[in-house]
Design an enzyme around this catalytic site. Structure first.
Site, PDB file in Angstrom:
ATOM      1  N   HIS A 242       0.576  -1.110  -0.249  1.00  0.00           N
ATOM      2  CA  HIS A 242       0.172   0.010   0.291  1.00  0.00           C
ATOM      3  C   HIS A 242       1.149   1.766   0.414  1.00  0.00           C
ATOM      4  CE1 HIS A 242       0.520   0.841   4.254  1.00  0.00           C
ATOM      5  NE2 HIS A 242       0.746  -0.271   4.301  1.00  0.00           N
TER       6      HIS A 242
ATOM      7  N   ASP B 213      -0.250   4.420   0.929  1.00  0.00           N
ATOM      8  CA  ASP B 213      -0.524   4.950   2.349  1.00  0.00           C
ATOM      9  C   ASP B 213       0.104   5.532   3.622  1.00  0.00           C
ATOM     10  OD1 ASP B 213      -2.236   2.656   2.540  1.00  0.00           O
ATOM     11  OD2 ASP B 213      -3.750   3.725   3.480  1.00  0.00           O
TER      12      ASP B 213
ATOM     13  N   ASP C  28       6.313   1.299   7.158  1.00  0.00           N
ATOM     14  CA  ASP C  28       5.071   0.665   7.379  1.00  0.00           C
ATOM     15  C   ASP C  28       4.161   1.947   5.690  1.00  0.00           C
ATOM     16  OD1 ASP C  28       2.612  -0.552   6.715  1.00  0.00           O
ATOM     17  OD2 ASP C  28       2.053   0.423   9.362  1.00  0.00           O
TER      18      ASP C  28
ATOM     19  N   GLU D  46      -5.129   1.396   2.292  1.00  0.00           N
ATOM     20  CA  GLU D  46      -5.258   0.179   3.816  1.00  0.00           C
ATOM     21  C   GLU D  46      -5.305   0.834   4.912  1.00  0.00           C
ATOM     22  OE1 GLU D  46      -3.031  -2.866   5.623  1.00  0.00           O
ATOM     23  OE2 GLU D  46      -2.427  -0.850   5.675  1.00  0.00           O
ATOM     24  N   GLU D  47      -4.002   1.840   5.094  1.00  0.00           N
ATOM     25  CA  GLU D  47      -4.788   2.213   6.477  1.00  0.00           C
ATOM     26  C   GLU D  47      -6.113   2.446   7.372  1.00  0.00           C
ATOM     27  OE1 GLU D  47      -2.253   1.656   8.709  1.00  0.00           O
ATOM     28  OE2 GLU D  47      -0.323   1.951   7.158  1.00  0.00           O
TER      29      GLU D  47
ATOM     30  N   GLU E  38       4.712  -5.775   4.281  1.00  0.00           N
ATOM     31  CA  GLU E  38       4.750  -5.361   5.361  1.00  0.00           C
ATOM     32  C   GLU E  38       5.807  -5.869   5.995  1.00  0.00           C
ATOM     33  OE1 GLU E  38       2.017  -3.337   6.155  1.00  0.00           O
ATOM     34  OE2 GLU E  38       0.962  -3.931   5.208  1.00  0.00           O
TER      35      GLU E  38
ATOM     36  N   HIS F 101       3.850   3.492  12.815  1.00  0.00           N
ATOM     37  CA  HIS F 101       3.369   4.160  12.746  1.00  0.00           C
ATOM     38  C   HIS F 101       3.318   5.578  14.202  1.00  0.00           C
ATOM     39  CE1 HIS F 101      -0.843   2.101  11.409  1.00  0.00           C
ATOM     40  NE2 HIS F 101       0.592   1.786  10.725  1.00  0.00           N
TER      41      HIS F 101
END
Length: 413
Positions: free
Chosen positions: A108, A110, A137, A171-172, A195, A385
């Protein structure tokens, strides 16, 4: 502290990369750096925050533009698939006449919000790590996959089957990008989802059931509380039941690769002002499921049990679905698993199988289209994150080589 070092000191080189002060850092690549690293540096500079989380989030448009430019320059076929206004999946294809052996590489574009991360969009090398929002990520994975696709474009005879790269949106939040990709119905024999797995071959991951539970009371003036029924006091009974009954029950069982299912109350909201007995209180529950559990069954049983066992205590409760997501449980003898193990072993990486506790796009590939899938990528979910997000430089290099070796191996075993 890493975050302090990110925000203070250091010098930028000619390419705009911040390097730590001192006598030099061997982790900072020079002209001989692995080709995936400059790609990751470029991606970190691109703000691609999912706008669901932050109104200032710019989404994936600039990332998609960047991926498209690189892939077209490499001679790869590129399709943009609109998912939301201004937010497109990028679908990149290399066809070598083996559609029955198509390998999908998916990652992903985003990220979560920049939050309190200093210099979040400035790629910074220090102590063998590359810092920046999305480094872990999961732009590190996407950079490695781009490296593999570009190398395959130069050496199409080396790959074991057709290749498709999907750089997806959303995805997030709600994985709408992957769902849109699956609607295309492209034939895929196996998939690797990028991931952070610490370079481990993940064949299992937890799924998720998210619900909002609301207690319903009766409003009254706070000087006459007996005339009302506090929804917050009701919710205290719900929270006690989750802590004292549900948590120990879940902890008593486990999956060999993913561990135990869990339940977490992530938010709580109740009341309107201090002098009113509250007539409503809402919590949001995150229940992580393990392979073998079905999300729709877990959701139903959770709601029924909360209502049934708490009704005698005067709790009036309704439950609303927020999200259902499946667990991943790929057979260990699947072709994609055997190819991944062979690829890892061939370049000296760990070929043992493992599970991860988080959810990702892989379970949707398996559940909705029956595509055997693994999860693989640089870095650890512990760094995702965070306000000092980073990825080991060596992980990025090794993951890129793993993706390339997998492209050669899949379809040939």
């Amino acid at each position: 502290m890493a975050t302090e070092a990110l925000g203070h000191g250091g010098d930028e080189n000619e390419s705009g990369i911040r390097q730590a002060n001192g006598n030099g850092d061997a982790s900072v690549p020079g002209n001989g750096k692995h080709p995936a690293l400059p790609v990751l540096e470029d991606m970190i500079r691109i703000q691609s925050v999912n706008p669901y989380f932050d109104e200032s989030g710019e989404g994936e448009r600039a990332m998609a533009d960047y991926v498209e430019r690189r892939c077209r320059a490499a001679g790869l076929a590129v399709t943009r698939q609109n998912v939301f206004p201004g937010r497109d999946n990028l679908i990149v294809e290399l066809r070598v006449g083996k559609p029955d052996k198509t390998l999908l590489l998916e990652a992903h574009m985003d990220t979560v919000t920049l939050g309190g991360m200093p210099d979040a969009l400035m790629p910074t090398y220090r102590d063998g790590r590359l810092y920046g929002r999305g480094a872990c990520d999961t732009k590190g994975s996407l950079a490695g996959m781009l490296y593999a696709m570009e190398r395959a474009a130069r050496n199409p005879e080396a790959v074991g089957g057709d290749l498709v790269l999907c750089a997806s949106v959303d995805e997030e939040h709600a994985y709408k990008g992957l769902l849109a990709f699956l609607e295309l119905g492209l034939p895929v024999a196996g998939a690797v989802v990028g991931e952070p797995t610490e370079l481990g071959i993940a064949v299992a991951n937890k799924g998720c059931v998210r619900v909002a539970a609301t207690t319903h009371g009766k409003a009254a003036h706070s000087s006459m509380p007996a005339e009302g029924d506090s929804a917050i006091m009701q919710m205290m009974r719900v929270l006690r039941f989750i802590r004292e009954r549900l948590e120990p029950e879940l902890a008593s069982r486990a999956h060999p690769l993913c561990g135990s299912p869990t339940i977490v109350v992530g938010t709580i909201r109740g009341g309107t002002q201090i002098n009113i007995v509250p007539d409503r209180c809402v919590i949001e529950i995150d229940r992580r499921i393990i392979p073998g559990e079905r999300p729709e069954i877990v959701e139903r049983e959770l709601a029924e049990r909360l209502r049934r066992e708490l009704a005698p205590e005067g709790v009036k409760l309704t439950v609303e679905r927020l999200l259902l997501d499946w667990a991943l449980d790929t057979p260990h003898d699947a072709a994609i698993v055997r190819a991944a193990q062979a690829a890892a072993a061939a370049i000296g990486l760990d070929d043992n199988l493992r599970g991860v506790t988080y959810g990702c796009d892989a379970s949707k590939l398996q559940e909705l289209k029956g595509i055997p899938s693994i999860v693989y990528g640089p870095g650890s979910i512990a760094q995702a994150h965070t306000n000092d997000e980073w990825v080991p430089v060596s992980d990025v290099e090794r993951a890129a080589e793993f993706y390339w070796r997998l492209a050669q191996t899949f379809g040939r075993l």
